[in-house]
Design a protein around this motif. Structure first.
Motif, PDB file in Angstrom:
ATOM      1  N   ALA A 294      30.749  40.733  32.579  1.00 11.83           N
ATOM      2  CA  ALA A 294      30.928  40.541  34.018  1.00 11.83           C
ATOM      3  C   ALA A 294      30.516  39.132  34.447  1.00 11.83           C
ATOM      4  N   ALA A 295      29.495  38.572  33.793  1.00 11.27           N
ATOM      5  CA  ALA A 295      29.087  37.202  34.106  1.00 11.27           C
ATOM      6  C   ALA A 295      30.190  36.210  33.746  1.00 11.27           C
ATOM      7  N   LEU A 296      30.806  36.372  32.574  1.00  7.47           N
ATOM      8  CA  LEU A 296      31.927  35.507  32.197  1.00  7.47           C
ATOM      9  C   LEU A 296      33.094  35.679  33.153  1.00  7.47           C
ATOM     10  N   TYR A 297      33.311  36.891  33.609  1.00  8.08           N
ATOM     11  CA  TYR A 297      34.403  37.161  34.555  1.00  8.08           C
ATOM     12  C   TYR A 297      34.172  36.420  35.874  1.00  8.08           C
ATOM     13  N   ARG A 298      32.930  36.433  36.369  1.00 10.40           N
ATOM     14  CA  ARG A 298      32.643  35.725  37.621  1.00 10.40           C
ATOM     15  C   ARG A 298      32.831  34.221  37.453  1.00 10.40           C
ATOM     16  N   ILE A 299      32.438  33.678  36.312  1.00 10.20           N
ATOM     17  CA  ILE A 299      32.648  32.246  36.068  1.00 10.20           C
ATOM     18  C   ILE A 299      34.139  31.931  36.049  1.00 10.20           C
ATOM     19  N   ILE A 327      45.576  35.817  31.209  1.00  7.87           N
ATOM     20  CA  ILE A 327      45.035  34.483  31.516  1.00  7.87           C
ATOM     21  C   ILE A 327      43.509  34.552  31.645  1.00  7.87           C
ATOM     22  N   ILE A 328      43.006  35.570  32.322  1.00  9.14           N
ATOM     23  CA  ILE A 328      41.559  35.716  32.452  1.00  9.14           C
ATOM     24  C   ILE A 328      40.924  35.943  31.085  1.00  9.14           C
ATOM     25  N   ARG A 329      41.616  36.678  30.212  1.00 13.02           N
ATOM     26  CA  ARG A 329      41.089  36.885  28.864  1.00 13.02           C
ATOM     27  C   ARG A 329      40.947  35.562  28.129  1.00 13.02           C
ATOM     28  N   LEU A 330      41.963  34.694  28.237  1.00 19.01           N
ATOM     29  CA  LEU A 330      41.881  33.382  27.592  1.00 19.01           C
ATOM     30  C   LEU A 330      40.735  32.551  28.172  1.00 19.01           C
ATOM     31  N   LEU A 331      40.582  32.600  29.489  1.00 20.93           N
ATOM     32  CA  LEU A 331      39.525  31.822  30.126  1.00 20.93           C
ATOM     33  C   LEU A 331      38.143  32.336  29.723  1.00 20.93           C
ATOM     34  N   LYS A 332      37.972  33.647  29.668  1.00 18.59           N
ATOM     35  CA  LYS A 332      36.676  34.202  29.282  1.00 18.59           C
ATOM     36  C   LYS A 332      36.326  33.837  27.848  1.00 18.59           C
TER      37      LYS A 332
END
Length: 436
Positions: A294-299, A327-332
């Protein structure tokens, strides 16, 4: 005869296992081959910890001790064992299938912890004790927010059933003024609705107190996180709560983190294959520490909203046909790589909010860090060429790196500047910035 047996016991290498609870710990001793020797319970006191350590050493030379729950019930014994010079290994709870097969009890769990160390399945060092303060501050801050939200919901529910005059008066005000207005209520001026107004004033004052409490705790948490790892706190989109959660997940001792891939798996950000037939794709992992995920998701959300480079990356990937979840998966995954670098090399760090340079690198777990072309070329030259050839190739490389040429004609031009640089090495220099 007794002296010989005592000498054999001192020369014997043993491994300990500890099943920890609130009031007791159960210690088991096995040989370095996994054979059971003895087990006994001890209280969770300073005297009990000393007795447990003496019990372990009475059976031979202790190679390591596997402790279940080093950051919870086993933290006291972990600290005592480390102070006594014993190597402590963090052990996860036994596998569910094994528990169903052999049952569950304190001796069984203690022997399972010892066997996990002997077999090599448990290798992680326990978390450093400096994280305990950050965990305490974060717990208090989050509980204040949770209580504040519950209080605001109670105020809303009271106003739903309030008389029309009160509901219209106190729902028309918005924002922070809504709480401050209700905190200044005077129930004595309206005896007919005094109980309701008293409840609203009490709840509003509680909201103000919880808000001030959360602000104070957040400032303390920010200071602790910044002192412990200023580079992580300085990263783009990483706030005090997010940085605190990542430090709690990873621990303050970087030796626990073997590779950035294992850290991504720990945070639940490692891509999992989800291909079938003609479909070739990956999905997010549903395992790992969900609070760190969840922390990575918020970033990722902060960078998608405010970081120019990340917004451009999202536009490119959307035009390529990727969904928002992909896209969020790649960013995380890229953020996990950046956070791992900051956790393992603490110190001041520039605010880098860059997305992954190539999404395919994320799919195939590419852990190779790209280096400047000049640095790699200089290293390559020192090992592969004669001095005269080095000077000629060094003059040629800056212009090639500036133009970012990758076609065969440019590769041939570079390789012709010296007879010692092979074609494969030149191609790798230009294409991906690495050299063999």
């Amino acid at each position: 005869m007794a002296g010989t047996e005592a000498a054999d016991t001192r020369d014997q290498v043993v491994v300990g296992g500890v099943d920890s609870h609130a009031d007791t710990i159960h210690v088991a001793v096995v040989t370095d081959r996994g054979g059971h020797l003895a087990d006994a319970p001890f209280p969770t006191t300073a005297a009990g910890y000393d007795a447990a350590i003496a019990f372990l050493r009475a059976h031979g030379s202790v190679a390591a001790v596997g402790v279940e729950g080093t950051s919870s019930y086993g933290s006291g014994f972990t600290h005592a064992a480390q102070q006594a010079g014993l190597a402590v290994v963090e052990v996860s709870r036994p596998d569910t299938a094994e528990r169903r097969r052999i049952g569950k009890s304190d001796p069984i769990d203690a022997y399972a912890a010892a066997r996990a160390v002997v077999s090599g399945r448990a290798t992680s060092a326990p978390k450093d004790g400096t994280i305990a303060g950050i965990r305490a501050l974060q717990t208090a801050a989050r509980s204040a927010i949770k209580a504040r939200t519950a209080t605001l919901n109670q105020i809303t529910h009271l106003l739903v059933t309030a008389p029309d005059a009160i509901r219209a008066k106190y729902t028309a005000v918005s924002g922070d003024k809504r709480v401050s207005t209700r905190a200044r209520l005077r129930p004595a001026t309206d005896p007919a609705h005094a109980p309701l107004l008293t409840a609203l004033r009490t709840l509003a004052k509680r909201v103000q107190n919880l808000t001030a409490e959360h602000t104070t705790l957040t400032v303390e948490l920010d200071q602790s996180v910044t002192i412990l790892n200023p580079g992580l706190r300085a990263a783009y989109g990483v706030g005090p709560d997010t940085a605190g959660q990542l430090l709690i997940t990873a621990g303050a001792n970087p030796a626990r983190l073997r590779t950035e891939a294992s850290f991504a798996a720990l945070c639940g950000a490692a891509p999992v294959p989800a291909s079938s037939g003609k479909t070739n794709r990956h999905r997010l992992s549903r395992g790992g520490d969900r609070a760190a995920n969840a922390a990575l998701y918020r970033i990722a959300l902060v960078r998608m909203a405010r970081c120019r480079r990340t917004r451009e990356f999202v536009v490119r990937q959307t035009s390529a046909g990727r969904t928002k979840k992909e896209i969020i998966r790649l960013l995380k995954r890229a953020i996990a790589r950046e956070v791992f670098r900051l956790l393992t090399t603490p110190g001041p760090s520039p605010r880098d909010c860059g997305p992954p340079s190539d999404p395919e690198d994320e799919e195939h777990h590419s852990h190779r860090r790209r280096q400047p072309l000049r640095r790699v070329a200089r290293r390559h030259l020192q090992h592969r060429t004669r001095p005269a050839s080095r000077r000629r190739l060094r003059r040629c490389l800056p212009s090639v790196a500036h133009r970012r040429l990758t076609d065969d004609r440019s590769i041939n031009a570079v390789s012709r500047t010296t007879t010692e640089v092979d074609r494969v090495g030149a191609r790798r220099l230009l294409v991906d910035g690495t050299a063999t």
